[in-house]
Design a protein around this motif. Structure first.
Motif, short mmCIF file in Angstrom:
data_model
loop_
_atom_site.label_atom_id
_atom_site.label_comp_id
_atom_site.label_asym_id
_atom_site.label_seq_id
_atom_site.Cartn_x
_atom_site.Cartn_y
_atom_site.Cartn_z
N GLU A 44 0.84 -1.20 0.00
CA GLU A 44 0.00 0.00 0.00
C GLU A 44 0.88 1.26 0.00
OE1 GLU A 44 -3.63 2.21 2.47
OE2 GLU A 44 -2.83 0.27 3.17
N ASP A 46 0.57 5.08 0.60
CA ASP A 46 -0.37 5.95 1.29
C ASP A 46 0.13 7.39 1.27
OD1 ASP A 46 -2.33 7.06 2.89
OD2 ASP A 46 -1.56 6.21 4.76
N ASP A 47 -0.38 8.18 0.33
CA ASP A 47 -0.05 9.61 0.22
C ASP A 47 1.46 9.83 0.21
OD1 ASP A 47 -0.67 12.34 -0.02
OD2 ASP A 47 -0.57 12.65 2.15
N SER A 63 -1.12 7.29 -4.08
CA SER A 63 -1.79 6.30 -3.23
C SER A 63 -2.38 5.20 -4.10
CB SER A 63 -2.91 6.95 -2.39
OG SER A 63 -2.40 7.90 -1.50
N ARG A 65 -3.22 0.57 -3.72
CA ARG A 65 -3.06 -0.66 -2.94
C ARG A 65 -3.01 -1.85 -3.87
NH1 ARG A 65 -6.35 -4.69 -1.07
NH2 ARG A 65 -5.65 -5.76 0.84
N GLY A 98 4.22 10.69 3.86
CA GLY A 98 3.40 9.51 3.64
C GLY A 98 4.10 8.25 4.10
#
Length: 257
Positions: A44, A46-47, A63, A65, A98
């Motif tokens: 993942e 994430d930002d 971002s 996944r 992030g």
């Protein structure tokens, strides 16, 4: 004499780079968690924000996944940040904002050795050592026996050219694999990845320099290579990404679709 002067200048430039590399401060590894998560292959972003030095942002809030066992492709124009994503996943660089999670744990919490055992990387510019074909596949890893090396070579379809070499698996490939063609070096890189059997595999333009005959050999085996493992494929050729589950389009450092 003029030629020797050129050699001397080249050696001085190389020496300066070697000294600069040796003078680089060593990163201190953080203490590993008491128990690392099971290797499932879940990724993942994430930002994630990242830039090289003080330049403009290369990645801006990326971002996405990847589920365990899922195959995705990262596509986009040159310079959009595709390879940067692969480099950050393996911690060749550290993100600025992030986080990147592997199996639910931030990659910065992994010991680098363990992280890179879990993430296999096959790139366009394959590096082969001045050693035998066998050792270039298993990289002197004692846990990988001759049967595994042979099985990986056969599974990827490289046995046809390996058996034709003067000494088979014991053939010396020369510095950077100069005794082999570009396509043959790429096939050995695929066999190397298969022998180490990582739960996550990243293919970064891994077939862009392969001739058409070698590409057909790779296409017949790439499904087996990606089966059962999380895969991120970075490519421009449609043939390379047509079997993935999802395509992530990155443009100017952002996920567009």
């Amino acid at each position: 004499l003029a030629e020797k002067y050129n050699l001397l200048q080249s050696a001085m430039a190389s020496g300066e780079r070697l000294v600069a590399l040796l003078d680089e401060p060593t990163d201190v590894e953080t203490a590993a968690p008491v128990q690392l998560p099971a290797a499932r292959g879940e990724i993942e972003f994430d930002d994630v924000w990242f830039r090289y030095g003080d330049d403009a942002w290369t990645l801006k809030g990326v971002s996405f996944r990847v589920a365990p066992g899922e195959r995705i492709a990262l596509v986009g124009p040159t310079g959009s940040g595709k390879t940067t994503c692969a480099s950050l996943l393996s911690r060749f660089y550290e993100i600025e904002r992030g986080r990147i999670l592997l199996d639910g744990l931030d990659v910065r919490e992994y010991p680098r050795e363990e992280l890179r055992r879990r993430v296999g990387l096959v790139v366009q510019d394959v590096f082969l050592f001045s050693d035998s074909v066998r050792e270039n596949v298993r990289l002197h890893e004692p846990g990988i026996g001759d049967d595994q090396v042979r099985g990986a070579i056969e599974a990827i379809g490289a046995d046809r050219f390996v058996d034709a070499l003067p000494r088979g698996l014991d053939t010396q490939v020369g510095e950077r694999g100069r005794a082999l063609s570009t396509g043959q070096k790429q096939l050995l890189a695929f066999a190397r990845a298969l022998a180490f059997d990582p739960p996550v595999l990243v293919l970064d333009e891994a077939t862009s320099s392969v001739d058409s005959e070698s590409e057909r050999m790779i296409e017949s085996a790439v499904g087996r290579l990606l089966a059962g493992r999380t895969s991120i494929v970075i490519a421009h050729r449609l043939a390379t990404i047509k079997t993935v589950d999802r395509i992530v389009v990155i443009h100017h450092g952002e996920v567009r679709e």
